[in-house]
Scaffold this motif. Structure first.
Motif, PDB file in Angstrom:
ATOM      1  N   LEU A  35      64.062  24.458  49.530  1.00 57.34           N
ATOM      2  CA  LEU A  35      64.406  25.757  48.937  1.00 57.34           C
ATOM      3  C   LEU A  35      63.290  26.775  49.215  1.00 57.34           C
ATOM      4  CD1 LEU A  35      66.333  27.492  47.296  1.00 57.34           C
ATOM      5  CD2 LEU A  35      65.384  26.505  45.206  1.00 57.34           C
ATOM      6  N   ALA A  36      62.063  26.313  49.093  1.00 62.67           N
ATOM      7  CA  ALA A  36      60.927  27.196  49.399  1.00 62.67           C
ATOM      8  C   ALA A  36      60.991  27.661  50.850  1.00 62.67           C
ATOM      9  CB  ALA A  36      59.610  26.470  49.118  1.00 62.67           C
ATOM     10  N   GLU A  37      61.376  26.748  51.717  1.00 58.70           N
ATOM     11  CA  GLU A  37      61.494  27.090  53.142  1.00 58.70           C
ATOM     12  C   GLU A  37      62.588  28.151  53.356  1.00 58.70           C
ATOM     13  OE1 GLU A  37      61.586  23.549  55.755  1.00 58.70           O
ATOM     14  OE2 GLU A  37      63.232  24.618  56.740  1.00 58.70           O
ATOM     15  N   ARG A  38      63.720  27.977  52.679  1.00 56.21           N
ATOM     16  CA  ARG A  38      64.793  28.984  52.793  1.00 56.21           C
ATOM     17  C   ARG A  38      64.293  30.350  52.343  1.00 56.21           C
ATOM     18  NH1 ARG A  38      66.594  25.541  55.187  1.00 56.21           N
ATOM     19  NH2 ARG A  38      68.665  24.604  55.222  1.00 56.21           N
ATOM     20  N   LEU A  39      63.514  30.378  51.262  1.00 56.99           N
ATOM     21  CA  LEU A  39      63.000  31.649  50.731  1.00 56.99           C
ATOM     22  C   LEU A  39      61.990  32.280  51.689  1.00 56.99           C
ATOM     23  CD1 LEU A  39      62.605  30.549  47.020  1.00 56.99           C
ATOM     24  CD2 LEU A  39      64.001  32.495  47.783  1.00 56.99           C
ATOM     25  N   ARG A  40      61.254  31.450  52.395  1.00 58.30           N
ATOM     26  CA  ARG A  40      60.300  32.003  53.373  1.00 58.30           C
ATOM     27  C   ARG A  40      61.045  32.559  54.578  1.00 58.30           C
ATOM     28  NH1 ARG A  40      57.260  27.320  51.929  1.00 58.30           N
ATOM     29  NH2 ARG A  40      58.016  26.231  53.771  1.00 58.30           N
ATOM     30  N   THR A  41      62.072  31.846  55.025  1.00 56.24           N
ATOM     31  CA  THR A  41      62.839  32.280  56.197  1.00 56.24           C
ATOM     32  C   THR A  41      63.639  33.539  55.872  1.00 56.24           C
ATOM     33  OG1 THR A  41      63.103  29.961  56.723  1.00 56.24           O
ATOM     34  CG2 THR A  41      64.487  31.470  57.947  1.00 56.24           C
ATOM     35  N   ASN A  42      64.186  33.570  54.655  1.00 52.57           N
ATOM     36  CA  ASN A  42      65.031  34.689  54.245  1.00 52.57           C
ATOM     37  C   ASN A  42      64.611  35.129  52.840  1.00 52.57           C
ATOM     38  OD1 ASN A  42      66.996  36.500  53.614  1.00 52.57           O
ATOM     39  ND2 ASN A  42      68.694  35.031  53.572  1.00 52.57           N
ATOM     40  N   PRO A  43      63.594  35.984  52.743  1.00 50.30           N
ATOM     41  CA  PRO A  43      63.096  36.378  51.414  1.00 50.30           C
ATOM     42  C   PRO A  43      64.170  37.032  50.546  1.00 50.30           C
ATOM     43  CG  PRO A  43      61.547  37.021  53.133  1.00 50.30           C
ATOM     44  CD  PRO A  43      62.794  36.566  53.840  1.00 50.30           C
ATOM     45  N   SER A  44      65.207  37.609  51.180  1.00 51.56           N
ATOM     46  CA  SER A  44      66.277  38.250  50.401  1.00 51.56           C
ATOM     47  C   SER A  44      67.435  37.288  50.131  1.00 51.56           C
ATOM     48  CB  SER A  44      66.807  39.474  51.154  1.00 51.56           C
ATOM     49  OG  SER A  44      65.757  40.317  51.493  1.00 51.56           O
ATOM     50  N   LEU A  45      67.120  36.008  50.122  1.00 49.23           N
ATOM     51  CA  LEU A  45      68.143  34.971  49.916  1.00 49.23           C
ATOM     52  C   LEU A  45      69.025  35.303  48.715  1.00 49.23           C
ATOM     53  CD1 LEU A  45      68.613  32.012  51.171  1.00 49.23           C
ATOM     54  CD2 LEU A  45      67.511  31.194  49.078  1.00 49.23           C
TER      55      LEU A  45
END
Ligand code: PGA
Length: 240
Positions: free
Chosen positions: A21-31
């Motif tokens: 989940l942290a990785e998703r937030l880094r890849t797409n901060p506007s998740l």
């Protein structure tokens, strides 16, 4: 489609999901992420908070959309999903998300609240789900179809009992509001979180039995980007 669960030892399961989940937030901060409550995600949220406090991820630009809510519980009730998402995750983050869409179950018209929440549940990047003992996801109880919309619905006795017995509600909820199967299946990615031996039977049904409204989670297999994160106990023989 045959889906294999991604299986972790109990001790590493939550950290693995939180790390992703942290990785998703880094890849797409506007998740735009839909999150569940219930007991299953609790250790994941603990681990995500630790990562956020360590600066490894941030929800600051993200939008969090709550998956479901009870109707008939007073504001602040410990079982309320808005209470649980705030105390379990949101209030512990060093910076709150850009937007948090909870469900206004206090609206005298729960139908109107469901309609508003359906708007918030559009265009989701990721939906994270727990799995009910009866195969429900959110409050999409048995009988739900793949195109069931966001709605107010009566709860099964098992779900109503869970409010008091498992989550400590001070009253018996009269109904539920849930994001529909249609919005869940329209998300870009779905993660199903399943832990504990008591979920082994229903996980097997969800992943192996023919798709059926008897087990709404079985519809998730239609999604091209479904990931199932299970611990050893929940995966049972499937994990070996
Ligand atoms: P649990 O609930 O995470 O508390 O097991 C899951 C659900 O019933 O949806």
């Amino acid at each position: 489609m045959t889906i294999e669960p991604e299986v972790y030892e109990a001790a590493t399961w939550a950290g693995a999901v939180a790390g992703l989940l942290a990785e998703r937030l880094r890849t797409n901060p506007s998740l735009r992420v839909c999150l569940p409550t219930g007991d299953t995600p609790v250790p994941v949220y603990d681990a995500v908070v630790a990562l956020a406090l360590a600066g490894a991820c941030s929800f600051e630009r993200a939008t969090v959309v709550l998956l479901d809510e009870w109707v008939g519980l007073a504001p602040g009730d410990p079982a309320r999903c808005d209470t649980r998402i705030r105390t379990g995750l949101i209030d512990r983050l060093p910076a709150p998300p850009a937007a948090l869409h909870v469900i206004d179950a206090d609206d005298p018209s729960p139908e109107a609240a469901a309609e508003r929440h359906d708007e918030a549940a559009r265009d989701l990047d990721l939906v994270v789900l727990g799995l009910g003992m009866n195969g429900h996801v959110g409050f999409n109880e048995p009988g739900s179809m793949a195109d069931s919309p966001t709605r107010v619905l009566p709860l099964t006795d098992a779900s109503r009992d869970a409010a008091r017995a498992r989550y400590g509600s001070r009253a018996v909820p009269v109904a539920g509001i849930t994001i529909g199967m249609d919005r869940i299946l329209a998300a870009r990615e779905i993660w199903l979180l399943v832990t504990g031996q008591r979920k082994a039977g229903i996980l097997r049904r969800a992943l192996r039995d023919p798709e059926s409204p008897d087990c709404p989670a079985s519809y998730l297999r239609r999604h091209p980007s479904l990931r199932v994160f299970a611990d050893d106990a929940a995966a049972g023989p499937m994990g070996r």
